[in-house]
Design a protein around this motif. Structure first.
Motif, PDB file in Angstrom:
ATOM      1  N   SER A   1     -11.401  10.108  13.664  1.00  0.00           N
ATOM      2  CA  SER A   1     -11.456   9.448  14.961  1.00  0.00           C
ATOM      3  C   SER A   1     -12.451  10.177  15.858  1.00  0.00           C
ATOM      4  O   SER A   1     -12.629  11.389  15.731  1.00  0.00           O
ATOM      5  N   SER A   2     -13.068   9.447  16.779  1.00  0.00           N
ATOM      6  CA  SER A   2     -14.028  10.057  17.704  1.00  0.00           C
ATOM      7  C   SER A   2     -13.367  11.095  18.606  1.00  0.00           C
ATOM      8  O   SER A   2     -14.053  11.939  19.168  1.00  0.00           O
ATOM      9  N   GLY A   3     -12.055  11.060  18.737  1.00  0.00           N
ATOM     10  CA  GLY A   3     -11.349  12.008  19.587  1.00  0.00           C
ATOM     11  C   GLY A   3     -10.979  13.306  18.893  1.00  0.00           C
ATOM     12  O   GLY A   3     -10.386  14.188  19.497  1.00  0.00           O
ATOM     13  N   SER A   4     -11.344  13.424  17.632  1.00  0.00           N
ATOM     14  CA  SER A   4     -10.978  14.609  16.854  1.00  0.00           C
ATOM     15  C   SER A   4     -12.202  15.476  16.580  1.00  0.00           C
ATOM     16  O   SER A   4     -13.294  14.963  16.331  1.00  0.00           O
TER      17      SER A   4
ATOM     18  N   THR B   1     -12.258   5.021  17.289  1.00  0.00           N
ATOM     19  CA  THR B   1     -10.965   5.638  17.003  1.00  0.00           C
ATOM     20  C   THR B   1     -10.439   5.161  15.653  1.00  0.00           C
ATOM     21  O   THR B   1     -10.783   4.075  15.186  1.00  0.00           O
TER      22      THR B   1
ATOM     23  N   PRO C   1     -18.116   5.969  22.478  1.00  0.00           N
ATOM     24  CA  PRO C   1     -16.842   6.275  23.140  1.00  0.00           C
ATOM     25  C   PRO C   1     -17.064   6.765  24.564  1.00  0.00           C
ATOM     26  O   PRO C   1     -18.085   7.381  24.864  1.00  0.00           O
TER      27      PRO C   1
ATOM     28  N   THR D   1     -14.087   8.019  26.354  1.00  0.00           N
ATOM     29  CA  THR D   1     -12.941   8.879  26.651  1.00  0.00           C
ATOM     30  C   THR D   1     -13.381  10.340  26.714  1.00  0.00           C
ATOM     31  O   THR D   1     -14.081  10.811  25.812  1.00  0.00           O
TER      32      THR D   1
ATOM     33  N   SER E   1     -14.012  13.218  23.760  1.00  0.00           N
ATOM     34  CA  SER E   1     -14.242  12.633  22.441  1.00  0.00           C
ATOM     35  C   SER E   1     -15.698  12.918  22.058  1.00  0.00           C
ATOM     36  O   SER E   1     -16.475  13.435  22.863  1.00  0.00           O
TER      37      SER E   1
END
Length: 111
Positions: free
Chosen positions: A20-23, A67, A76, A78, A81
């Motif tokens: 995921s782009s948030g990781s 995500t 993204p 957020t 991210s």
């Protein structure tokens, strides 16, 4: 792995895992799964079908890591991210978009 979704190489586990782009794993070696539940069938660079709708994406547009392994036509937004280009769209298929998959080695953290 899930067919058509993005995954990263987990060296500690010795297998591909959905990313995921948030990781932070979004910064690692990426691939696109060719099959579901088959850790050895991953494309690291080339022309591939995703599991995404590209009908509203202009051919030649950059595609980004979203995500949960999703290929996204938008970067993204957020905070914290990772913005990373995965490749470019090659058609406008509504169920399984075709893309040139070549993840950029550069990325930036969204602030």
């Amino acid at each position: 792995t899930i067919k058509g979704q993005v995954c990263f190489w987990s060296g500690t586990q010795g297998l591909w895992r959905r990313v995921s782009s948030g990781s932070f794993n979004a910064t690692k070696l990426l691939g696109l799964a060719r099959d579901t539940n088959s850790a050895d069938r991953v494309v690291r660079r080339g022309v591939v079908r995703t599991d995404q709708d590209f009908s509203a994406v202009a051919i030649g547009s950059p595609l980004y890591l979203g995500t949960a392994g999703i290929v996204s036509p938008t970067a993204p937004t957020t905070a914290n991210s990772y913005e990373r280009v995965l490749g470019w769209s090659l058609d406008q298929n509504a169920t399984a978009g075709l893309m040139f998959f070549s993840p950029d080695v550069n990325f930036k953290t969204v602030s």
